[in-house]
Structures are given as structure tokens and as C-alpha cells.
Design an enzyme around this catalytic site. Structure first.
Site, PDB file in Angstrom:
ATOM      1  N   ASN A 160       8.196  -7.377   4.984  1.00 40.52           N
ATOM      2  CA  ASN A 160       8.185  -6.093   4.279  1.00 40.52           C
ATOM      3  C   ASN A 160       9.351  -5.218   4.740  1.00 40.52           C
ATOM      4  O   ASN A 160       9.707  -5.214   5.907  1.00 40.52           O
ATOM      5  CB  ASN A 160       6.847  -5.384   4.552  1.00 40.52           C
ATOM      6  N   VAL A 205       0.322   5.468  -0.232  1.00 39.23           N
ATOM      7  CA  VAL A 205      -0.490   6.664  -0.389  1.00 39.23           C
ATOM      8  C   VAL A 205      -0.039   7.413  -1.638  1.00 39.23           C
ATOM      9  O   VAL A 205       1.157   7.562  -1.883  1.00 39.23           O
ATOM     10  CB  VAL A 205      -0.371   7.551   0.879  1.00 39.23           C
ATOM     11  N   GLN A 224      -6.779  -1.019   1.994  1.00 38.81           N
ATOM     12  CA  GLN A 224      -6.195  -0.755   3.309  1.00 38.81           C
ATOM     13  C   GLN A 224      -6.862   0.449   3.972  1.00 38.81           C
ATOM     14  O   GLN A 224      -7.014   1.511   3.351  1.00 38.81           O
ATOM     15  CB  GLN A 224      -4.697  -0.486   3.224  1.00 38.81           C
ATOM     16  N   CYS A 254       1.665   2.865  10.165  1.00 37.64           N
ATOM     17  CA  CYS A 254       2.018   4.230   9.740  1.00 37.64           C
ATOM     18  C   CYS A 254       2.553   5.017  10.935  1.00 37.64           C
ATOM     19  O   CYS A 254       1.839   5.207  11.921  1.00 37.64           O
ATOM     20  CB  CYS A 254       0.792   4.925   9.149  1.00 37.64           C
ATOM     21  N   PRO A 269       0.841  -1.197   0.000  1.00 40.58           N
ATOM     22  CA  PRO A 269       0.000   0.000   0.000  1.00 40.58           C
ATOM     23  C   PRO A 269       0.875   1.245   0.000  1.00 40.58           C
ATOM     24  O   PRO A 269       1.825   1.325   0.787  1.00 40.58           O
ATOM     25  CB  PRO A 269      -0.788  -0.116   1.316  1.00 40.58           C
ATOM     26  N   ASP A 302      12.614  -2.783   2.485  1.00 45.65           N
ATOM     27  CA  ASP A 302      13.839  -2.853   1.680  1.00 45.65           C
ATOM     28  C   ASP A 302      13.809  -3.915   0.582  1.00 45.65           C
ATOM     29  O   ASP A 302      14.849  -4.476   0.249  1.00 45.65           O
ATOM     30  CB  ASP A 302      15.065  -3.095   2.582  1.00 45.65           C
ATOM     31  N   LYS A 322      -1.249  -4.835   8.986  1.00 43.57           N
ATOM     32  CA  LYS A 322       0.154  -4.540   8.653  1.00 43.57           C
ATOM     33  C   LYS A 322       0.736  -3.788   9.842  1.00 43.57           C
ATOM     34  O   LYS A 322       0.197  -2.758  10.247  1.00 43.57           O
ATOM     35  CB  LYS A 322       0.221  -3.695   7.380  1.00 43.57           C
TER      36      LYS A 322
HETATM   37  C1  FMN Z   1       5.261   6.699  -1.131  1.00 40.21           C
HETATM   38  C2  FMN Z   1       4.923   5.721  -0.077  1.00 40.21           C
HETATM   39  C3  FMN Z   1       3.632   5.624   0.395  1.00 40.21           C
HETATM   40  C4  FMN Z   1       3.314   4.673   1.372  1.00 40.21           C
HETATM   41  N1  FMN Z   1       2.011   4.551   1.791  1.00 40.21           N
HETATM   42  C5  FMN Z   1       1.674   3.550   2.661  1.00 40.21           C
HETATM   43  C6  FMN Z   1       0.323   3.284   2.989  1.00 40.21           C
HETATM   44  O1  FMN Z   1      -0.598   3.915   2.488  1.00 40.21           O
HETATM   45  N2  FMN Z   1       0.075   2.276   3.877  1.00 40.21           N
HETATM   46  C7  FMN Z   1       1.071   1.525   4.438  1.00 40.21           C
HETATM   47  O2  FMN Z   1       0.787   0.620   5.226  1.00 40.21           O
HETATM   48  N3  FMN Z   1       2.362   1.748   4.128  1.00 40.21           N
HETATM   49  C8  FMN Z   1       2.674   2.726   3.234  1.00 40.21           C
HETATM   50  N4  FMN Z   1       3.969   2.890   2.863  1.00 40.21           N
HETATM   51  C9  FMN Z   1       4.981   1.955   3.385  1.00 40.21           C
HETATM   52  C10 FMN Z   1       5.158   0.783   2.428  1.00 40.21           C
HETATM   53  O3  FMN Z   1       3.947   0.070   2.274  1.00 40.21           O
HETATM   54  C11 FMN Z   1       6.245  -0.159   2.953  1.00 40.21           C
HETATM   55  O4  FMN Z   1       5.878  -0.618   4.230  1.00 40.21           O
HETATM   56  C12 FMN Z   1       7.596   0.526   3.061  1.00 40.21           C
HETATM   57  O5  FMN Z   1       7.864   1.273   1.901  1.00 40.21           O
HETATM   58  C13 FMN Z   1       8.671  -0.549   3.269  1.00 40.21           C
HETATM   59  O6  FMN Z   1       9.896   0.013   3.528  1.00 40.21           O
HETATM   60  P1  FMN Z   1      10.983   0.299   2.366  1.00 40.21           P
HETATM   61  O7  FMN Z   1      10.513   1.552   1.685  1.00 40.21           O
HETATM   62  O8  FMN Z   1      12.248   0.463   3.081  1.00 40.21           O
HETATM   63  O9  FMN Z   1      10.951  -0.881   1.454  1.00 40.21           O
HETATM   64  C14 FMN Z   1       4.315   3.835   1.901  1.00 40.21           C
HETATM   65  C15 FMN Z   1       5.617   3.943   1.417  1.00 40.21           C
HETATM   66  C16 FMN Z   1       5.930   4.846   0.439  1.00 40.21           C
HETATM   67  C17 FMN Z   1       7.346   4.908  -0.084  1.00 40.21           C
END
Ligand code: FMN
Length: 253
Positions: free
Chosen positions: A214, A33, A85, A114, A31, A216, A156
């Protein structure tokens, strides 16, 4: 938009839990945003993404306002399996939101990860990892009030510094009937720090339901490495296909 989608999407229902028991590596688009909307999901599905999430949607706004529903949620015939979500802090509100999306999606996910200040202040996101009973209540309500038993209810989470608390949270969620748990292997303060894959491994060892690792995951190779690192069996575990979204990387929560 939801009403437009009714006839086209209702017949496409799939059980996302089956994916975890297929014996195959499950590729999931996280997910995000502003990113993981219909157009983005349509694109990643062309590259063999198995399961897509919508961006986080505030359940209370979604339930209250048609305008919010139309702007936050669009879907189409091929947009399955799909998990919507939600950010929520009240059981009834979450289950009302779940009942609204149930005909157009395959499950809902509760965001307990979040770490943004505004979300935590509202009682959304990662503050829920400290409220296992509230998480249980929300999961239970959705389970009881959505008629379709194959509609998935997942969460999550982020991890605690004290991993026992995370395992306790996960066990409680499992006991309440959660379909799977995605673990972003960082604590609430961590942003780009290395992911605690050892913690995900321990969580996996203590649970029977699917655990999604989840954090990286930038390439398919990363996902495969994490699969080995966390010691999961590949049948009831899966990894975010976040590599699909490396172009979208503006910020991380
Ligand atoms: C632009 C962006 C928007 C995100 N929006 C959400 C979201 O709406 N819900 C959520 O659970 N995590 C959100 N995340 C987190 C990702 O789902 C994921 O958990 C996270 O990017 C994992 O870490 P990493 O970037 O190091 O791989 C977002 C991440 C990014 C980069």
C-alpha cells in the site's frame, strides 16, 4: 441499519482469503475515513474492485452505541466481500465489535497504521506497531470468539525505521493466525514521501501469509509496477486499488 441488512447480506458470504489464492491480481479499495462508505464501495465494485474496506470505525463506540453503529456502518446485498476496519486498543472490545459485524461482512481489519495524533494518544492506529503482544492478543481474541473460522482477521501497519521490528511484528501476527497483512510502506512520520517498496519486499520475503502493498497506487499501472518492485508472486499478494479513490484525495494518513 445493521438489522435491516441481516436477511439481505447473510447469504452473500465470501471468503476474502480465497481471492489471494486465485492466481489473479487482487484489486482492493483502501479504508478511507469519510469516503469508503457504502455508496463509494458500490461505485468501485462496478469498476472491478475485488475487495472493499469500510472506513476506520472506533470499535469501542461501535460496541457501546446503536447510534454509532447505524451511522458508521451500512451495507447492502452486493457489498461483498467486505472488510470492516476497526480502531481498537482492547482485545475484548475488538472481538465484541467483530461478533456484531460478523453476519454482515467477511472479515475485520485492525488499524495499526493511522498516525494522527488523536488516534495515537488514545492508543489506536500506528502506536500498535510498537505493541506486538497487544496486537497478538487482539487477533487471538477475535479468532477465538468469532465462531466462523472463515471470517478473516487482518491488520494494516506502517513500517518502523528499524525494519527488523516490523518483520518481528508481522511474524508474531502471522503466528497468531492473522489472515493477511497490509503494509503501508511509510513510517509514522512520513506523509507524502516516497514509499519504501524495498521494505515491503523484505516483509513479503519473510512471511508466508498474503502481504498487501500500500502507498502511492494511483493507477492500475502503478499497482503492476509495485507488484514487480516488491518481488511478490501475484498469487498470495495484492495491492490496494487506491487508484479507485484518487478523486477522494484530500489528505493522507
Ligand atoms: C481521505 C483518506 C482517508 C483515509 N482513511 C483511512 C482509514 O480509515 N484507515 C486506514 O487504515 N487508512 C486510511 N487512509 C490511508 C489509506 O488507506 C492508504 O493507506 C493511504 O492513502 C496510502 O498512501 P497514499 O495516499 O500515498 O497512496 C486514508 C487515506 C485518505 C486519503
Amino acid at each position: 441499519m445493521i438489522s435491516d441488512a441481516i436477511e439481505t447480506t447473510q447469504c452473500q458470504r465470501k471468503d476474502p482469503v480465497d481471492l489471494f489464492h486465485s492466481g489473479h491480481f487482487v484489486k482492493i479499495c483502501a479504508p478511507m475515513v469519510r469516503y469508503s462508505k457504502l455508496a463509494f464501495r458500490t461505485l468501485v465494485r462496478k469498476y472491478n474492485c475485488d475487495l472493499c474496506y469500510t472506513p476506520m470505525i472506533i470499535a469501542a463506540d461501535f460496541v457501546r452505541s446503536v447510534k454509532a453503529r447505524d451511522s458508521e456502518f451500512t451495507t447492502s446485498k452486493g457489498d461483498r466481500p467486505l472488510i470492516v476496519q476497526f480502531a481498537a486498543n482492547e482485545a475484548q472490545v475488538l472481538s465484541d465489535a467483530a461478533r456484531i459485524v460478523c453476519p454482515f461482512a467477511d472479515g475485520i481489519d485492525l488499524n495499526c497504521g493511522c498516525p494522527q495524533r488523536w488516534a495515537m494518544a488514545e492508543g489506536y492506529g500506528a502506536c500498535l506497531i510498537n505493541k506486538p503482544e497487544l496486537v497478538q492478543d487482539m487477533v487471538r481474541h477475535v479468532r477465538n470468539q468469532v465462531e466462523n473460522p472463515r471470517f478473516s482477521v487482518s491488520i494494516k501497519i506502517r513500517i518502523h525505521d528499524d525494519l527488523k521490528r516490523t518483520v518481528d511484528l508481522c511474524r508474531k501476527a502471522e503466528a497468531t493466525g492473522v489472515s493477511w497483512i497490509t503494509v503501508h510502506g511509510r513510517n509514522v512520520e512520513e506523509r507524502h514521501q516516497p514509499v519504501h517498496y524495498d521494505a515491503i519486499k523484505i516483509i513479503k520475503q519473510n512471511l508466508s501469509i498474503p502481504i498487501v502493498a500500500n502507498g502511492d497506487v494511483k493507477t492500475l499501472k502503478d499497482a503492476e509496477n509495485i507488484h514487480h518492485m516488491t518481488g511478490t508472486d501475484g498469487k498470495n499478494s495484492a495491492y490496494f486499488g487506491y487508484y479507485f479513490s484518487k478523486f477522494a484525495r484530500k489528505w493522507t494518513f
